[in-house]
Design an enzyme around this catalytic site. Structure first.
Site, PDB file in Angstrom:
ATOM      1  N   THR A  83      23.808  53.461 -19.318  1.00 55.35           N
ATOM      2  CA  THR A  83      22.630  52.632 -19.558  1.00 55.35           C
ATOM      3  C   THR A  83      21.415  53.531 -19.483  1.00 55.35           C
ATOM      4  OG1 THR A  83      21.147  51.013 -18.487  1.00 55.35           O
ATOM      5  CG2 THR A  83      22.830  51.980 -17.125  1.00 55.35           C
ATOM      6  N   CYS A 195      17.827  52.470 -25.631  1.00 53.89           N
ATOM      7  CA  CYS A 195      18.598  51.434 -24.951  1.00 53.89           C
ATOM      8  C   CYS A 195      19.986  51.503 -25.564  1.00 53.89           C
ATOM      9  CB  CYS A 195      17.972  50.060 -25.140  1.00 53.89           C
ATOM     10  SG  CYS A 195      18.947  48.732 -24.384  1.00 53.89           S
TER      11      CYS A 195
END
Length: 229
Positions: A83, A195
């Site tokens: 992430t 992202c």
């Protein structure tokens, strides 16, 4: 090949892409039926997202540090956090274990510098775009990151309300393309998909700027690190 420890689940959609990309790159490098030795600690994203909204970064760091220790006990030989946003607590993870930790921004910066890029757009959650943990790391490498001045709320909502649930729509793609066009107008030479879900929505075919997909770049760097002698 070293055993890879992945802290994932944020979201599970992007973690699934990590798993596939790591194994594709392993097969490409090693041939035949080779795949990567992987240990996965998949957290409940609802818990982490609640900590994000509340600004409970210390608590979130402690939770992910716990995951890193669990992976080390299970036999992982390196740690990767699947992430971008939660790299805000990377120092807590690095402090929790002596295992090598590969920061997601580093292979992205390496690729941009190798291609001669300097001024780059950065798209991601509002935390990644507005906090300094990510942009400062890029600046340390001599890059000049730019973030959208408008539409951050919509960009963030598309990630959490759609992409994290596997929902991809033409309307959301158009919103991101407009954001990239705005970054290009400000002087960006390329755009970082900062992202791990955005690669589900935007590719080089969609973007007016060259795209640097952090999920793919990170996954490939993880394999390279795992294959180091």
């Amino acid at each position: 090949m070293k055993t890879i420890g992945i802290i994932g689940g944020m979201s599970w959609e992007s973690t699934a892409h990590y798993y596939a990309e790591i194994n594709r790159e392993t097969a490409r490098r090693r041939g035949g039926l080779h795949s990567a030795p992987i240990l996965l600690e998949s957290v409940d994203f609802a818990t982490i997202e609640s900590m994000q909204r509340a600004g409970q970064w210390e608590e979130a760091g402690a939770r992910l540090a716990q995951s890193a220790r669990a992976l080390e006990r299970a036999g992982a030989e390196l740690i990767a956090l699947a992430t971008n946003t939660m790299h805000v607590v990377a120092p807590a993870i690095e402090a929790a274990t002596a295992l090598p930790f590969l920061h997601i921004a580093d292979p992205t910066a390496d690729a941009l510098i190798a291609d001669g890029g300097r001024t780059v757009g950065l798209l991601g959650t509002r935390f990644t775009m507005e906090m300094d943990f990510y942009t400062d790391r890029l600046r340390e490498r001599g890059l000049t990151p730019l973030v959208p001045e408008v539409d951050r709320t919509n960009l963030n909502a598309i990630i959490y309300e759609q992409l994290c649930k596997g929902i991809v729509t033409p309307e959301s793609r158009a919103t991101y393309v407009r954001a990239i066009e705005g970054l290009a107008a400000k002087g960006a030479e390329a755009v970082i998909l900062g992202c791990t879900e955005i690669g589900m929505l935007i590719t080089d075919d969609d973007s007016p700027l060259p795209v640097y997909d952090t999920t793919q770049l990170h996954a490939h760097a993880i394999v390279a690190k795992a294959m180091d002698a």
